[in-house]
Design a protein around this motif. Structure first.
Motif, PDB file in Angstrom:
ATOM      1  N   PRO A  43       1.791  -4.911   1.729  1.00 55.80           N
ATOM      2  CA  PRO A  43       2.680  -3.793   2.009  1.00 55.80           C
ATOM      3  C   PRO A  43       2.062  -2.543   1.416  1.00 55.80           C
ATOM      4  O   PRO A  43       1.116  -2.635   0.633  1.00 55.80           O
ATOM      5  CB  PRO A  43       3.963  -4.189   1.284  1.00 55.80           C
ATOM      6  N   SER A  44       2.554  -1.388   1.750  1.00 57.50           N
ATOM      7  CA  SER A  44       1.987  -0.164   1.196  1.00 57.50           C
ATOM      8  C   SER A  44       3.079   0.877   1.034  1.00 57.50           C
ATOM      9  O   SER A  44       4.207   0.694   1.484  1.00 57.50           O
ATOM     10  CB  SER A  44       0.872   0.371   2.097  1.00 57.50           C
ATOM     11  N   ALA A  45       2.715   1.975   0.384  1.00 53.79           N
ATOM     12  CA  ALA A  45       3.657   3.061   0.169  1.00 53.79           C
ATOM     13  C   ALA A  45       3.648   3.969   1.392  1.00 53.79           C
ATOM     14  O   ALA A  45       2.601   4.464   1.798  1.00 53.79           O
ATOM     15  CB  ALA A  45       3.283   3.846  -1.082  1.00 53.79           C
ATOM     16  N   ARG A  77       8.285   1.313   0.036  1.00 46.89           N
ATOM     17  CA  ARG A  77       7.365   0.176   0.145  1.00 46.89           C
ATOM     18  C   ARG A  77       7.628  -0.504   1.490  1.00 46.89           C
ATOM     19  O   ARG A  77       8.694  -1.091   1.704  1.00 46.89           O
ATOM     20  CB  ARG A  77       7.581  -0.791  -1.015  1.00 46.89           C
ATOM     21  N   SER A 131       5.931  -2.728   4.995  1.00 45.26           N
ATOM     22  CA  SER A 131       4.902  -3.554   5.625  1.00 45.26           C
ATOM     23  C   SER A 131       5.056  -3.458   7.135  1.00 45.26           C
ATOM     24  O   SER A 131       6.182  -3.482   7.644  1.00 45.26           O
ATOM     25  CB  SER A 131       5.038  -5.022   5.215  1.00 45.26           C
ATOM     26  N   THR A 171      13.898  -8.415  -1.912  1.00 45.69           N
ATOM     27  CA  THR A 171      12.954  -7.445  -1.368  1.00 45.69           C
ATOM     28  C   THR A 171      12.536  -7.908   0.018  1.00 45.69           C
ATOM     29  O   THR A 171      13.006  -8.939   0.513  1.00 45.69           O
ATOM     30  CB  THR A 171      11.709  -7.321  -2.266  1.00 45.69           C
ATOM     31  N   TYR A 209      10.831  -3.371   4.843  1.00 47.07           N
ATOM     32  CA  TYR A 209      10.824  -2.375   3.773  1.00 47.07           C
ATOM     33  C   TYR A 209      11.747  -2.844   2.659  1.00 47.07           C
ATOM     34  O   TYR A 209      12.634  -3.677   2.878  1.00 47.07           O
ATOM     35  CB  TYR A 209      11.287  -1.006   4.301  1.00 47.07           C
ATOM     36  N   ASP A 210      11.509  -2.350   1.459  1.00 48.92           N
ATOM     37  CA  ASP A 210      12.431  -2.568   0.345  1.00 48.92           C
ATOM     38  C   ASP A 210      13.506  -1.495   0.408  1.00 48.92           C
ATOM     39  O   ASP A 210      13.209  -0.290   0.401  1.00 48.92           O
ATOM     40  CB  ASP A 210      11.700  -2.461  -0.997  1.00 48.92           C
ATOM     41  N   GLY A 228       9.658  -1.855  -4.608  1.00 49.09           N
ATOM     42  CA  GLY A 228       8.783  -0.706  -4.755  1.00 49.09           C
ATOM     43  C   GLY A 228       9.270   0.548  -4.070  1.00 49.09           C
ATOM     44  O   GLY A 228       8.522   1.528  -3.948  1.00 49.09           O
ATOM     45  N   SER A 229      10.515   0.568  -3.610  1.00 48.61           N
ATOM     46  CA  SER A 229      11.095   1.756  -2.983  1.00 48.61           C
ATOM     47  C   SER A 229      11.790   2.620  -4.039  1.00 48.61           C
ATOM     48  O   SER A 229      11.951   2.195  -5.189  1.00 48.61           O
ATOM     49  CB  SER A 229      12.058   1.340  -1.871  1.00 48.61           C
TER      50      SER A 229
END
Length: 267
Positions: free
Chosen positions: A5-7, A16, A18, A37, A57-58, A64-65
């Protein structure tokens, strides 16, 4: 294309996210339940990404959000979804959410119908629990922090899963508990505030997107009766009951995936 996943920078913060599957395929966005999550959707990724551009997404307050000061409202959580779609240049998507995520989907169905191709609301309700219970949980989290998160994690299995599944899949159950215990207590509490405040029972009749309501056969949190009550209000909606408790996509992954993909193919 896979981003895992990424920002993702959006107008509402850095989430966060994916993204998996063909970028030209129809978009399907998944929304996690309270206390989890995007990894809760791992069993569905391979099957869903075959036919869809899959976005996970979170939710705000989780993983990570952004963990912004509460209280949150479902208009905040719904607008977060729209901001993620905008950042990915996705005009319309199918939406699938479980529990809190399903309630976010109901908000979107009422307030952003032009963005939805289809709506799948899983193990959720137009009003989840009581305001008092959510307010008490939020207050305990704000007072006791990580210790209260651990206590919630210790008691979570009986809310999430049937007893047979708890016995058969101890590693998965423990992984879910450990993930809950690590979450930010203030982010979790702010989502409890949203659940305390939101009641969409008088609004969901305005939902126009093709809608599937997935219920767990022995879910003690959001019952089959809750799904049937939503079906009575949402024009043309359908109910699918799967052999599971609350986190039905984890307890009955094959039945869950089959119900969702069959519905999307028809929708």
């Amino acid at each position: 294309m896979t981003v895992s996943p990424s920002a993702l920078n959006t107008e509402r913060g850095m989430f966060r996210v994916s993204v998996q599957g063909d970028p030209l395929a129809p978009a399907l966005i998944l929304s996690n339940s309270l206390g989890t999550t995007q990894e809760m959707w791992d069993p569905q990724v391979a099957g869903f990404a075959q036919s869809y551009r899959l976005i996970r997404y979170d939710t705000r307050g989780h993983g990570g959000s952004p963990v912004t000061p509460g209280p949150y409202r479902f208009k905040d959580l719904g607008r977060d979804v729209l901001a993620i779609l905008d950042a990915l240049d996705i005009e319309r998507a199918a939406f699938c959410g479980l529990s809190m995520g399903g309630h976010t989907g109901l908000w979107l169905g009422v307030n952003a119908p032009e963005r939805l191709n289809a709506l799948i609301v899983c193990n959720s309700a137009a009003k989840i629990g009581t305001a008092q219970a959510w307010q008490e949980r939020a207050q305990a989290l704000r007072q006791s922090g990580a210790a209260q998160m651990r206590a919630l994690a210790d008691s979570a299995p009986s809310r999430w899963f049937g007893e047979a599944f708890i016995q058969q899949s101890p590693e998965l159950v423990k992984a879910m508990q450990d993930g809950l215990a690590k979450l930010n207590p203030l982010g979790y509490a702010a989502c409890c505030d949203a659940l305390a405040e939101s009641d969409l029972r008088d609004q969901i009749s305005r939902i126009a997107a093709p809608t599937l309501l997935v219920a767990g056969e022995w879910d003690p949190v959001t019952t089959v009766a809750d799904a049937q009550a939503m079906q009575a209000s949402i024009p043309g909606s359908k109910v699918a009951v799967v052999p599971a408790s609350h986190l039905s996509n984890l307890e009955a992954p094959e039945a869950f995936e089959r119900a969702v993909l069959n519905f999307l193919a028809q929708a």
